[in-house]
Design an enzyme around this catalytic site. Structure first.
Site, PDB file in Angstrom:
ATOM      1  N   LYS A  86       0.813  -1.233   0.000  1.00  0.00           N
ATOM      2  CA  LYS A  86       0.000   0.000   0.000  1.00  0.00           C
ATOM      3  C   LYS A  86       0.837   1.269   0.000  1.00  0.00           C
ATOM      4  CE  LYS A  86       0.018  -1.763   4.455  1.00  0.00           C
ATOM      5  NZ  LYS A  86      -0.478  -2.913   5.156  1.00  0.00           N
ATOM      6  N   LYS A 131      -3.719   3.673   2.658  1.00  0.00           N
ATOM      7  CA  LYS A 131      -4.853   2.866   2.171  1.00  0.00           C
ATOM      8  C   LYS A 131      -5.972   3.776   1.669  1.00  0.00           C
ATOM      9  CE  LYS A 131      -3.819  -0.942   5.277  1.00  0.00           C
ATOM     10  NZ  LYS A 131      -3.970  -1.421   6.650  1.00  0.00           N
TER      11      LYS A 131
HETATM   12  N1  LIG Z   1       1.548  -8.486   6.941  1.00  0.00           N
HETATM   13  C1  LIG Z   1       0.302  -8.155   6.630  1.00  0.00           C
HETATM   14  O1  LIG Z   1      -0.646  -8.554   7.294  1.00  0.00           O
HETATM   15  C2  LIG Z   1       0.041  -7.286   5.418  1.00  0.00           C
HETATM   16  C3  LIG Z   1      -1.282  -6.979   5.077  1.00  0.00           C
HETATM   17  C4  LIG Z   1      -1.539  -6.228   3.924  1.00  0.00           C
HETATM   18  C5  LIG Z   1      -0.475  -5.751   3.182  1.00  0.00           C
HETATM   19  N2  LIG Z   1       0.820  -6.037   3.567  1.00  0.00           N
HETATM   20  C6  LIG Z   1       1.915  -5.508   2.731  1.00  0.00           C
HETATM   21  O2  LIG Z   1       2.549  -6.602   2.100  1.00  0.00           O
HETATM   22  C7  LIG Z   1       3.952  -6.349   1.972  1.00  0.00           C
HETATM   23  C8  LIG Z   1       4.723  -7.481   2.645  1.00  0.00           C
HETATM   24  O3  LIG Z   1       4.414  -7.483   4.020  1.00  0.00           O
HETATM   25  P1  LIG Z   1       4.956  -8.636   4.990  1.00  0.00           P
HETATM   26  O4  LIG Z   1       4.263  -8.432   6.286  1.00  0.00           O
HETATM   27  O5  LIG Z   1       4.863  -9.952   4.317  1.00  0.00           O
HETATM   28  O6  LIG Z   1       6.509  -8.206   5.159  1.00  0.00           O
HETATM   29  P2  LIG Z   1       7.651  -9.059   5.870  1.00  0.00           P
HETATM   30  O7  LIG Z   1       7.107 -10.170   6.672  1.00  0.00           O
HETATM   31  O8  LIG Z   1       8.522  -8.051   6.575  1.00  0.00           O
HETATM   32  O9  LIG Z   1       8.454  -9.692   4.641  1.00  0.00           O
HETATM   33  C9  LIG Z   1       9.089  -8.895   3.698  1.00  0.00           C
HETATM   34  C10 LIG Z   1       9.770  -9.787   2.688  1.00  0.00           C
HETATM   35  O10 LIG Z   1      10.311  -8.942   1.663  1.00  0.00           O
HETATM   36  C11 LIG Z   1      11.649  -9.382   1.378  1.00  0.00           C
HETATM   37  N3  LIG Z   1      12.376  -8.209   0.838  1.00  0.00           N
HETATM   38  C12 LIG Z   1      12.607  -7.016   1.409  1.00  0.00           C
HETATM   39  N4  LIG Z   1      13.279  -6.217   0.554  1.00  0.00           N
HETATM   40  C13 LIG Z   1      13.468  -6.934  -0.581  1.00  0.00           C
HETATM   41  C14 LIG Z   1      14.088  -6.669  -1.827  1.00  0.00           C
HETATM   42  N5  LIG Z   1      14.643  -5.481  -2.081  1.00  0.00           N
HETATM   43  N6  LIG Z   1      14.088  -7.638  -2.774  1.00  0.00           N
HETATM   44  C15 LIG Z   1      13.513  -8.838  -2.547  1.00  0.00           C
HETATM   45  N7  LIG Z   1      12.914  -9.167  -1.378  1.00  0.00           N
HETATM   46  C16 LIG Z   1      12.894  -8.211  -0.408  1.00  0.00           C
HETATM   47  C17 LIG Z   1      12.167  -9.874   2.702  1.00  0.00           C
HETATM   48  O11 LIG Z   1      13.264 -10.718   2.450  1.00  0.00           O
HETATM   49  P3  LIG Z   1      13.979 -11.538   3.640  1.00  0.00           P
HETATM   50  O12 LIG Z   1      13.013 -12.624   4.002  1.00  0.00           O
HETATM   51  O13 LIG Z   1      15.207 -12.072   3.011  1.00  0.00           O
HETATM   52  O14 LIG Z   1      14.222 -10.551   4.725  1.00  0.00           O
HETATM   53  C18 LIG Z   1      10.930 -10.595   3.239  1.00  0.00           C
HETATM   54  O15 LIG Z   1      10.861 -11.909   2.760  1.00  0.00           O
HETATM   55  C19 LIG Z   1       4.192  -4.975   2.592  1.00  0.00           C
HETATM   56  O16 LIG Z   1       4.179  -4.010   1.596  1.00  0.00           O
HETATM   57  C20 LIG Z   1       3.004  -4.795   3.516  1.00  0.00           C
HETATM   58  O17 LIG Z   1       2.670  -3.434   3.712  1.00  0.00           O
HETATM   59  C21 LIG Z   1       1.091  -6.790   4.655  1.00  0.00           C
END
Ligand SMILES: NC(=O)c1ccc[n+]([C@@H]2O[C@H](COP(=O)([O-])OP(=O)(O)OC[C@H]3O[C@@H](n4cnc5c(N)ncnc54)[C@H](OP(=O)(O)O)[C@@H]3O)[C@@H](O)[C@H]2O)c1
Length: 418
Positions: A99, A199
């Site tokens: 987002k 959002k």
């Molecule tokens: N979590 C939720 O409930 C939720 C809900 C709606 C939207 N979102 C959105 O979805 C996205 C992901 O959220 P998340 O909670 O899954 O994050 P997360 O758990 O912190 O995971 C982030 C992932 O991105 C990888 N990453 C970071 N920088 C990178 C790069 N430059 N190239 C390739 N991979 C990279 C990380 O790699 P490593 O594993 O190697 O560190 C990790 O696997 C975010 O934008 C968030 O705002 C999340």
């Protein structure tokens, strides 16, 4: 892409959402979608998937002609934008949940979609499992959307619920949210309202065709709400929510903002507690509709990503109907808000800036007032964000009838009150 075509996915990110999607896809073989490669940041991390799947070289995915879908779920805005734009330019359909990236780059993202004619879907980016974007696009494809009110951030809603129901103060409630996994270790993006306004930028585009930057919208989070505010709310039979809202005004423009608000107990939004999200849509003939569900978490978010991937099978794309097929709406700065303000010292409150004051409680240790003030005054000045001041909207906050306002001001002048 024709119906039932196999989807070969290049996945960016294997965190909460990425790993959730990997597991969900394994349980939905009928979708005919498989992940060919996953790009992550740290190759040394242990993963619950074959190591041959992972790479840190984004071009292994972006330049692979057999990959026709890029799913981008990383947690960094700038690389996410680079990945998404390169993928579209390389002829791949894209699904994203980022987002912050989408809100910050909306004009470029709209342009890229126009130029490439490819799908870029992001249902998970707003309210995660609640299918609000596609509903705004498809079902509310008309000019009759009166208002949209929503709880879009689960962390802040969890904290407010604990402050209200368990009478915790803000710090205790935040700690509990972090211990329960409903708030980040660094919670500032949620607490200060940035996540909610990001959002809101996305939903305003689909609801009203408004292309705004997060900084165009008046917003704050719940960082200044204190136990005294919750006590006043309880006395008045109100609850407090961080509400993102947009309302069509009589002049055809849209009032939009993200601020804490007192909600009455019969308001649908008071039903939304803990980490849940909710959206109330009011439209011309249908009256009110209420969407409720999980706005975060591994599987709920992955389910929205999955739904977007599934929609790619029949070449679904957002048409941005309100932006391209209707006259897009404009944001208004010309309206007034009824607000509750609590404070330590009345010297910090510019009473003369209020159109009128309805309540004034200056005797208590934590003082408060209720009054009506121009939206523009709040947008241009910061006194209400400083000196331990807390601002919460009243239940029916928007006032647009200027004549009543003038009359009321006159009556207060005549009574010698101002
Ligand atoms: N979590 C939720 O409930 C939720 C809900 C709606 C939207 N979102 C959105 O979805 C996205 C992901 O959220 P998340 O909670 O899954 O994050 P997360 O758990 O912190 O995971 C982030 C992932 O991105 C990888 N990453 C970071 N920088 C990178 C790069 N430059 N190239 C390739 N991979 C990279 C990380 O790699 P490593 O594993 O190697 O560190 C990790 O696997 C975010 O934008 C968030 O705002 C999340």
């Amino acid at each position: 892409m024709t119906a039932h075509k196999e989807l070969t996915i290049g996945l960016f990110g294997f965190g909460v959402v990425g790993e959730g999607l990997y597991k969900v896809l394994q349980k939905t073989p009928s979708l005919k979608a498989s992940i060919k490669k996953v790009c992550i940041k740290d190759i040394t991390k242990k993963r619950d998937a074959p190591s041959s799947l992972f790479t840190t070289n984004r071009y292994e995915l972006l330049n692979d002609p057999t990959i026709n879908v890029i799913v981008e779920v990383i947690n960094q805005s700038q690389p996410a934008f680079e990945i998404v734009s390169t993928a579209l330019k390389n002829g791949k359909e894209v699904v994203s949940a980022s987002k912050k990236m989408i809100a910050e780059h909306l004009p470029e993202i709209l342009r890229l979609q126009k130029e490439t004619g490819l799908s870029f879907l992001y249902e998970a980016a707003a309210c995660a499992s609640i299918p609000v974007i596609r509903n705004l696009e498809e079902y509310y494809d008309n000019d009759l959307l009166h208002s949209l009110r929503s709880i879009v951030n689960g962390s802040t809603n969890y904290i407010l619920t604990k402050m209200f129901e368990d009478k915790l103060d803000f710090k205790q409630a935040l700690l509990q949210a972090q211990q329960s996994g409903f708030a980040e270790t660094d919670p500032s993006l949620d607490i200060d309202g940035w996540d909610a306004v990001n959002k809101w930028v996305i939903l305003l585009c689909h609801a009203y065709g408004i292309v705004a930057n997060p900084t165009d919208i008046l917003f704050t989070g719940i960082q200044d709400i204190n136990a005294g505010d919750a006590a006043v709310g309880r006395e008045k039979n109100y609850e407090i929510r961080l509400v993102a809202q947009a309302k069509k005004l009589q002049n055809g423009k849209v009032a939009a903002f993200v601020l804490p608000q007192f909600v009455k107990q019969d308001d649908h939004l008071s039903f939304v507690k803990n980490e849940y999200n909710g959206v109330v849509i009011e439209s011309g003939f249908a009256d009110k509709q209420f969407f409720y569900g999980k706005g975060a978490g591994s599987f709920p978010t992955a389910s929205a990503v999955l739904s977007d991937i599934s929609a790619l099978r029949y070449e679904y794309k957002y048409e941005y109907k309100k932006l391209y097929h209707h006259q897009p709406h404009q944001l208004s700065n010309n309206f007034f808000l009824r607000v509750y303000v609590s404070f330590d010292d009345w010297k910090n409150i510019p009473r003369e800036k209020f159109e009128w004051i309805e309540e004034w409680h200056a005797q208590e240790e934590r003082k408060y007032m209720v009054g009506v003030i121009a939206y523009q005054e709040l947008k241009e000045n910061n006194w209400w964000r400083q000196n331990n001041t807390s601002l919460i909207l009243s239940p029916e906050p928007v006032i647009e009838n200027v004549e009543i306002r003038k009359l009321k001001k006159k009556s207060l002048e005549l009574a010698g009150i101002i």
